[in-house]
Write a protein that holds these residues in place. Structure first.
Motif, short mmCIF file in Angstrom:
data_model
loop_
_atom_site.label_atom_id
_atom_site.label_comp_id
_atom_site.label_asym_id
_atom_site.label_seq_id
_atom_site.Cartn_x
_atom_site.Cartn_y
_atom_site.Cartn_z
N GLN A 103 0.88 -1.22 -0.10
CA GLN A 103 -0.01 -0.13 0.03
C GLN A 103 1.05 1.23 0.04
N GLN A 104 1.90 1.26 1.08
CA GLN A 104 2.78 2.40 0.86
C GLN A 104 3.38 2.58 -0.42
N GLU A 144 1.13 4.02 -2.96
CA GLU A 144 0.86 5.36 -2.70
C GLU A 144 1.96 6.32 -2.95
N HIS A 168 -0.80 6.61 -6.30
CA HIS A 168 -2.10 6.23 -6.27
C HIS A 168 -3.00 6.40 -4.96
N ASP A 169 -4.20 6.56 -5.23
CA ASP A 169 -5.13 6.56 -3.90
C ASP A 169 -5.45 4.96 -3.48
N VAL A 170 -5.07 4.42 -2.50
CA VAL A 170 -5.25 3.19 -2.30
C VAL A 170 -6.13 3.12 -0.97
N GLN A 171 -7.06 1.85 -0.87
CA GLN A 171 -7.95 1.85 0.13
C GLN A 171 -8.11 0.27 0.21
#
Length: 109
Positions: free
Chosen positions: A21-22, A25, A29-32
């Motif tokens: 995720q990091q 990002e 990128h917008d990561v959820q």
């Protein structure tokens, strides 16, 4: 449940710990993180047929995954599905196919 080896369910956790995720990002990128799809423990379920072990449970899990993938697409996001065995493909492809107009059909001549 589709894989006979124990521990395959730890794959997504390992990818999280490794910092996927990091890293995404950091690329802008917008990561959820949508979390995990709950899967029953094989030891608590009826194995079923030898050539289709845990079929009902896998089908149920893949249906929930398909719904989650569809919801993610409805929100305008791109789903990235991580899992421990190949059976996740059924739920992933099903959710994408449903979102984009249903499953393709093959017509024979």
């Amino acid at each position: 449940m589709g894989q006979s080896r124990r521990g395959v369910d730890m794959g997504p956790s390992a990818v999280r710990v490794a910092g996927l995720q990091q890293r995404l990002e950091a690329l802008g990128h917008d990561v959820q993180d949508g979390g995990n799809i709950t899967v029953e423990l094989a030891e608590t379920r009826n194995e079923g047929e030898h050539n289709a072990k845990y079929l009902d449970d896998i089908t149920h899990t893949c249906t929930r995954l398909a719904e989650s993938v569809g919801q993610t697409l409805e929100e305008g996001q791109i789903p990235i599905v991580l899992g421990g065995d190949h059976s996740i493909a059924a739920g992933t492809v099903s959710g994408v196919a449903e979102f984009y107009g249903g499953a393709a059909t093959t017509k024979s001549a």
